[in-house]
Design an enzyme around this catalytic site. Structure first.
Site, short mmCIF file in Angstrom:
data_model
loop_
_atom_site.label_atom_id
_atom_site.label_comp_id
_atom_site.label_asym_id
_atom_site.label_seq_id
_atom_site.Cartn_x
_atom_site.Cartn_y
_atom_site.Cartn_z
N LYS A 52 1.98 -6.18 -6.26
CA LYS A 52 2.75 -5.30 -5.39
C LYS A 52 4.04 -6.00 -4.94
O LYS A 52 5.11 -5.38 -4.86
CB LYS A 52 1.90 -4.88 -4.18
CG LYS A 52 0.80 -3.89 -4.57
CD LYS A 52 -0.27 -3.69 -3.50
CE LYS A 52 -1.41 -2.84 -4.07
NZ LYS A 52 -2.57 -2.69 -3.20
N GLN A 96 -5.04 -4.11 2.48
CA GLN A 96 -5.69 -4.27 1.17
C GLN A 96 -7.20 -4.24 1.34
O GLN A 96 -7.75 -4.96 2.17
CB GLN A 96 -5.23 -5.60 0.54
CG GLN A 96 -5.75 -5.82 -0.86
CD GLN A 96 -5.20 -4.83 -1.89
OE1 GLN A 96 -4.05 -4.43 -1.83
NE2 GLN A 96 -6.05 -4.41 -2.81
N ASP A 119 -0.78 4.37 1.66
CA ASP A 119 -1.96 4.50 0.79
C ASP A 119 -2.61 5.88 0.91
O ASP A 119 -3.42 6.25 0.08
CB ASP A 119 -3.02 3.46 1.22
CG ASP A 119 -3.04 2.24 0.32
OD1 ASP A 119 -2.72 2.38 -0.88
OD2 ASP A 119 -3.40 1.15 0.81
#
Ligand code: GUN
Length: 281
Positions: A52, A96, A119
């Site tokens: 990322k 994460q 997300d």
């Protein structure tokens, strides 16, 4: 023989388009900014976060990394999210997953400001997707939809089978397909006779993490087969859920692992960060 959908190539095209967007924002003095939170020492998560970082650098998005120790308490995590929610410079917040089991991930995702939830895992964003008014769509299913669009694969009226019911992939994938007018079956590890469901499918999407789960004799001639499984084998190589060499002989389209949906997930994260930035500023 199936057409192989090259996710690496398509993600490069998408990233080039997104770089034009960040260039335009920079002309207005705006640089989008992503904050990533990593809790503990999960080695796979470290690799995901690194990938990322590389994508952010490539297209000109600032990225801040926050590391919490394996034994961090819930209040530390929630306080960090709160401070990032209130930080005017931060456009997107990504926690994460997985996080250590003593921490409640649903509570943490719920704490992320929905406007910064790139997300799409906050219940507000999950609910808006379920109600057909999506704001942020989870990156992996969004990447699959982009692959369909690029290859003129129609979803409306199709029989789709999603294997896997995770909050991150299976459930949002099914919601998107439902919203697009598909007839959707969601299978899981307890499903009786997976083959019967799969043989009826025009589109199969597998997100389980079980090598060779999807075999050639389970796939209808001409079906589209999307592989979201990722398993690291003992020899260090990565493989998906689909018996690729054999299934590609009956499918019309197929995605490889690696080089399929994975790179698209990252490209769609960049898309969502830019969307968050534009919406906020
Ligand atoms: N872990 C595995 N996939 C993902 C993802 O797309 N986002 C986050 N935050 N964690 C993940």
């Amino acid at each position: 023989m199936a057409t192989i959908i090259d996710g690496k190539k398509l993600s490069k095209k998408v990233l080039a388009e997104l770089k034009e967007e960040t260039d335009k924002l920079k002309q207005r003095g705006i640089t989008p900014c992503l904050a990533v939170i990593l809790v503990g020492n999960d080695p796979a998560s470290k690799i995901y976060v690194k990938n990322k970082t590389i994508a952010c650098q490539e297209i000109g998005i600032d990225m801040q990394e926050y590391f919490l120790p394996e034994d961090a308490c819930e209040c530390e995590l929630l306080d960090l999210i709160e401070s990032l929610n209130n930080n005017e410079n931060v456009d997107g917040i990504l926690l994460q997953s997985p996080i250590p089991p003593h921490l409640n991930i649903a509570k943490a995702f719920s704490k992320i400001n929905p406007a910064k939830d790139v997300d799409g895992f906050n219940p507000i964003n999950a609910g808006m997707l379920a109600m057909s008014y999506p704001i942020f769509i989870p990156c992996t299913p969004l990447g699959v939809i982009r692959m369909f669009q690029e290859n003129n694969i129609q979803v409306e009226g199709k029989n789709c089978v999603v294997i896997g019911r995770s909050n991150i992939v299976g459930k949002p994938m099914a919601q998107i397909l439902i919203n697009k007018g598909a007839t959707v079956t969601v299978c899981n590890s307890k499903t009786k006779d997976l083959k019967t469901h799969l043989l009826n499918a025009d589109i199969v999407i597998s997100a389980v993490g079980k090598p060779n789960l999807v075999q050639r004799d389970m796939i209808k001639q001409g079906a589209v087969v999307i592989d979201i499984g990722i398993t690291r084998l003992e020899n260090g190589s990565i493989c998906g859920d689909v018996d690729f060499d054999n299934v590609q002989q009956v499918a019309s389209y197929i995605t490889p692992v690696p080089g399929g949906v994975g790179p698209m997930t990252i490209a769609m994260l960049m898309n969502n960060i830019i969307l968050a930035c534009k919406n906020r500023r």
